[in-house]
Motif scaffolding. Sequence first.
Motif, PDB file in Angstrom:
ATOM      1  N   HIS A   1      15.091 -93.814 -44.380  1.00 20.66           N
ATOM      2  CA  HIS A   1      15.682 -92.498 -44.602  1.00 20.66           C
ATOM      3  C   HIS A   1      14.571 -91.477 -44.798  1.00 20.66           C
ATOM      4  O   HIS A   1      13.619 -91.715 -45.544  1.00 20.66           O
TER       5      HIS A   1
ATOM      6  N   ASP B   1      14.318 -87.116 -45.015  1.00 16.94           N
ATOM      7  CA  ASP B   1      14.797 -85.734 -44.915  1.00 16.94           C
ATOM      8  C   ASP B   1      16.198 -85.630 -44.314  1.00 16.94           C
ATOM      9  O   ASP B   1      16.469 -84.776 -43.466  1.00 16.94           O
ATOM     10  N   GLY B   2      17.086 -86.525 -44.738  1.00 21.85           N
ATOM     11  CA  GLY B   2      18.480 -86.432 -44.318  1.00 21.85           C
ATOM     12  C   GLY B   2      18.818 -87.153 -43.036  1.00 21.85           C
ATOM     13  O   GLY B   2      19.980 -87.163 -42.614  1.00 21.85           O
TER      14      GLY B   2
ATOM     15  N   THR C   1      21.494 -88.486 -37.468  1.00 21.55           N
ATOM     16  CA  THR C   1      21.524 -87.351 -38.383  1.00 21.55           C
ATOM     17  C   THR C   1      22.941 -86.800 -38.489  1.00 21.55           C
ATOM     18  O   THR C   1      23.629 -86.661 -37.475  1.00 21.55           O
ATOM     19  N   PRO C   2      23.432 -86.540 -39.690  1.00 18.59           N
ATOM     20  CA  PRO C   2      22.782 -86.906 -40.940  1.00 18.59           C
ATOM     21  C   PRO C   2      22.828 -88.412 -41.156  1.00 18.59           C
ATOM     22  O   PRO C   2      23.641 -89.109 -40.544  1.00 18.59           O
TER      23      PRO C   2
ATOM     24  N   ALA D   1      24.195 -89.522 -46.348  1.00 11.13           N
ATOM     25  CA  ALA D   1      24.373 -88.073 -46.481  1.00 11.13           C
ATOM     26  C   ALA D   1      25.762 -87.669 -46.011  1.00 11.13           C
ATOM     27  O   ALA D   1      26.424 -86.809 -46.607  1.00 11.13           O
TER      28      ALA D   1
ATOM     29  N   GLU E   1      27.718 -84.024 -47.138  1.00 13.26           N
ATOM     30  CA  GLU E   1      26.721 -82.998 -46.841  1.00 13.26           C
ATOM     31  C   GLU E   1      26.895 -82.411 -45.445  1.00 13.26           C
ATOM     32  O   GLU E   1      26.118 -81.595 -45.011  1.00 13.26           O
TER      33      GLU E   1
ATOM     34  N   SER F   1      19.212 -81.322 -39.781  1.00 12.94           N
ATOM     35  CA  SER F   1      19.240 -82.097 -41.017  1.00 12.94           C
ATOM     36  C   SER F   1      20.041 -81.350 -42.073  1.00 12.94           C
ATOM     37  O   SER F   1      19.907 -80.129 -42.200  1.00 12.94           O
TER      38      SER F   1
ATOM     39  N   VAL G   1      19.544 -81.371 -45.131  1.00 11.20           N
ATOM     40  CA  VAL G   1      18.704 -80.985 -46.269  1.00 11.20           C
ATOM     41  C   VAL G   1      17.476 -80.195 -45.840  1.00 11.20           C
ATOM     42  O   VAL G   1      16.659 -79.811 -46.682  1.00 11.20           O
TER      43      VAL G   1
END
Length: 275
Positions: free
Chosen positions: A3, A5-6, A21-22, A26, A31, A179, A181
């Motif tokens: 994992h 950064d998302g 992604t995500p 997440a 998210e 992403s 995040v």
Amino acid sequence: MVHHDGIQADWLGYATLRLETPAPDAALAGENDGSSTVVYCDPGRYGVLSGEWPPEGAGGEADHHPRGPAVEPRDGDLVCVTHDHHYDPAAIRRVANEDATVVVFEGVNTHRIDRDAERPVDLPHEVRRVDDEADIAVGEVVVRTTAAFNHADGPHVDASGDPIHPEGFGCGFHLTLPSPVRPDGVRVLWPGDTDVLEGHAELDVSLFCPPIGGAFTMDRHAAAELAAAMEPELVLPVHYNTFEALTTDSRAFAADVAEAGVPVVLSETWASRVS
């Protein structure tokens, strides 16, 4: 599974890299709207994805290479292919969903491939051919290509003294994935089958996925030096230990990268979500 950064990244063996992604956790956390984008780079070959790795007599280091069952996830929204050696139409059919886009280097030529391989144009997907200077959007993913080749005066040449991967034979992929995040996205580099080239170190890369097996590409020493110069946020090596010629010490690579102050991770067990 890794994992970062998302997103989730998985090395599935040989040159097969899966990006989602995500990341599933997440998505479960709410998210995003529950949808995801899945990207595959250079899926298949040598029994990877068909449950036949390692092939008999392959050698390599089975303890430090993903070993998975036969799978047909058909969840890929985007499939990227760098060159002839990694063009596997059967594997593309295994991973691509019915609405997938397949981005194939323009030099992929089935007449030159010494195995049965249907032409990219005959795949049941949208196919986009690219050179090594492309900059396109596929859905929410920005796809840029980079040069990928062996130096004519370097060690990666055939019996005739010609580069195994001559200039113009393939490309690398620099992908920017959305992403949840990171507003500017996550930039992933799979440089393809290549030596270290001028300009590699200056690329803006979040997740660097270098080949480290040597023999046909940069080896673990050159890849570690490039990672130190590039300073990505995370390094995830691929393209090693699939067969004897690609045998290398991934732990030593990780130690060298970490000693340079760059975060590094190995993904050598099968990703259980891929089925």
